[in-house]
Design a protein around this motif. Structure first.
Motif, PDB file in Angstrom:
ATOM      1  N   CYS A 258      -4.325   7.359  13.425  1.00  0.00           N
ATOM      2  CA  CYS A 258      -3.824   7.697  14.762  1.00  0.00           C
ATOM      3  C   CYS A 258      -3.775   9.210  14.934  1.00  0.00           C
ATOM      4  O   CYS A 258      -3.235   9.927  14.088  1.00  0.00           O
TER       5      CYS A 258
ATOM      6  N   GLU B  43      -4.221   0.028  18.906  1.00  0.00           N
ATOM      7  CA  GLU B  43      -2.807   0.289  19.161  1.00  0.00           C
ATOM      8  C   GLU B  43      -2.129   0.648  17.846  1.00  0.00           C
ATOM      9  O   GLU B  43      -2.192  -0.101  16.874  1.00  0.00           O
ATOM     10  N   CYS B  44      -1.513   1.803  17.807  1.00  0.00           N
ATOM     11  CA  CYS B  44      -0.854   2.266  16.597  1.00  0.00           C
ATOM     12  C   CYS B  44       0.447   1.502  16.389  1.00  0.00           C
ATOM     13  O   CYS B  44       1.320   1.489  17.267  1.00  0.00           O
ATOM     14  N   ARG B  45       0.601   0.854  15.245  1.00  0.00           N
ATOM     15  CA  ARG B  45       1.814   0.106  14.929  1.00  0.00           C
ATOM     16  C   ARG B  45       2.996   1.035  14.660  1.00  0.00           C
ATOM     17  O   ARG B  45       4.135   0.605  14.645  1.00  0.00           O
ATOM     18  N   SER B  46       2.689   2.296  14.465  1.00  0.00           N
ATOM     19  CA  SER B  46       3.735   3.259  14.132  1.00  0.00           C
ATOM     20  C   SER B  46       4.347   3.908  15.372  1.00  0.00           C
ATOM     21  O   SER B  46       5.558   3.866  15.563  1.00  0.00           O
ATOM     22  N   CYS B  47       3.504   4.497  16.235  1.00  0.00           N
ATOM     23  CA  CYS B  47       4.040   5.232  17.386  1.00  0.00           C
ATOM     24  C   CYS B  47       3.712   4.586  18.729  1.00  0.00           C
ATOM     25  O   CYS B  47       4.204   5.029  19.771  1.00  0.00           O
ATOM     26  N   GLY B  48       2.868   3.552  18.738  1.00  0.00           N
ATOM     27  CA  GLY B  48       2.556   2.849  19.978  1.00  0.00           C
ATOM     28  C   GLY B  48       1.405   3.430  20.777  1.00  0.00           C
ATOM     29  O   GLY B  48       1.070   2.915  21.850  1.00  0.00           O
TER      30      GLY B  48
ATOM     31  N   VAL C 130      -2.190   4.157  22.279  1.00  0.00           N
ATOM     32  CA  VAL C 130      -3.351   3.295  22.523  1.00  0.00           C
ATOM     33  C   VAL C 130      -4.591   4.188  22.649  1.00  0.00           C
ATOM     34  O   VAL C 130      -4.585   5.156  23.402  1.00  0.00           O
TER      35      VAL C 130
END
Length: 275
Positions: free
Chosen positions: A158, A179-184, A186
């Motif tokens: 990301c 979609e980043c699972r860490s910060c959201g 896209v």
């Protein structure tokens, strides 16, 4: 750890030759000229990479670059770095250290680092692995143009927080999103595909340009993105397959002139003048 490997290979009485940034020639007591390390400054990262290549020493530079990116984010943009990003760094470091210790240093990493440090890294790696498994599952749901692109996306991180825990949505590569699972965050395919390929081939591009050759990627004449993989003769973003032989003069079209395909740059210029 990398410098330790070079230090162990440095010949005796050469002032730690292989880890020094500067080398100088001297004449020994027998009248023989030899190279020795000069000064106190040791190698930077790029010099280590160059020296590893010449000595046949292997490590996972792709993971190393991911770690370096998050490290830089921590130094300059601390607020954007998340707990999950740090877990990813530890897990990546765990894999690099284990592989390098065993394969290159021929050491047991637990003994080299100490039991407490090794246990902490193992715990972080386990947590990260569970999240990573879900992301890898989504990776398999997309029809990628090639295995090379699939691998590049799997190693992509990301841009916002440095985490490589990225869930992929969509069935086709050109319309997929990350979609980043860490910060959201896209990220659209038109952005992450060129970026992922550039990172995946960063070292190959550097080595090729350093030697005066062509890099592995070129600008696609159809979508104009730096995603045309010369090895496969097609664009890994839009799928376009360019003509590599000029239809006017029959010469091979250089990578830098692919945007003129099916003509070489010279013939394209001549044809434009005739118009």
């Amino acid at each position: 750890m990398y410098k330790e490997a070079l230090l162990r290979l440095s010949p005796e009485n050469t002032n730690e030759l292989l880890i020094k940034a500067r080398l100088s020639a001297e004449v020994d007591a027998a009248g023989h000229v030899r190279m020795v390390g000069s000064g106190r400054k040791t190698l930077d990262t790029q010099q280590i990479r160059d020296r590893f290549q010449s000595l046949g020493i292997h490590t996972d530079w792709r993971r190393f670059e991911q770690i370096a990116k998050v490290r830089n984010d921590i130094e300059h943009y601390y607020a954007d770095v998340t707990h999950e990003s740090i877990l990813g760094v530890i897990a990546s470091a765990f894999l690099i250290i284990r592989g390098f210790c065993v394969e290159e240093l021929e050491e047991e990493p637990r003994e080299l680092l100490g039991q407490a440090t090794w246990d902490t890294m193992l715990q972080a790696a386990d947590v990260y692995a569970a999240e990573r498994a879900e992301c890898d599952a989504s990776l398999g749901s997309v029809e990628w143009a090639s295995d090379i692109l699939r691998s590049a996306i799997a190693d992509y991180s990301c841009d916002s927080c440095g985490s490589n825990l990225l869930r992929i949505e969509g069935a086709e590569a050109v319309s997929a999103t990350l979609e980043c699972r860490s910060c959201g965050a896209v990220i659209e395919a038109e952005n992450f595909i060129p970026s992922a390929l550039a990172l995946a081939f960063e070292w190959d591009t550097y080595a090729a340009l350093k030697d005066g050759g062509d890099g592995p990627l070129a600008e696609c004449p159809f979508c104009f993105k730096e995603t045309y993989l010369l090895e496969e003769g097609r664009c890994l973003y839009c799928g376009h397959e360019a003509e590599h032989e000029c239809t006017r003069c029959g010469c091979t079209i250089p990578p830098s002139e692919l945007t003129s395909s099916p003509l070489c740059g010279y013939c394209d210029h001549i044809m434009a003048k005739d118009d």
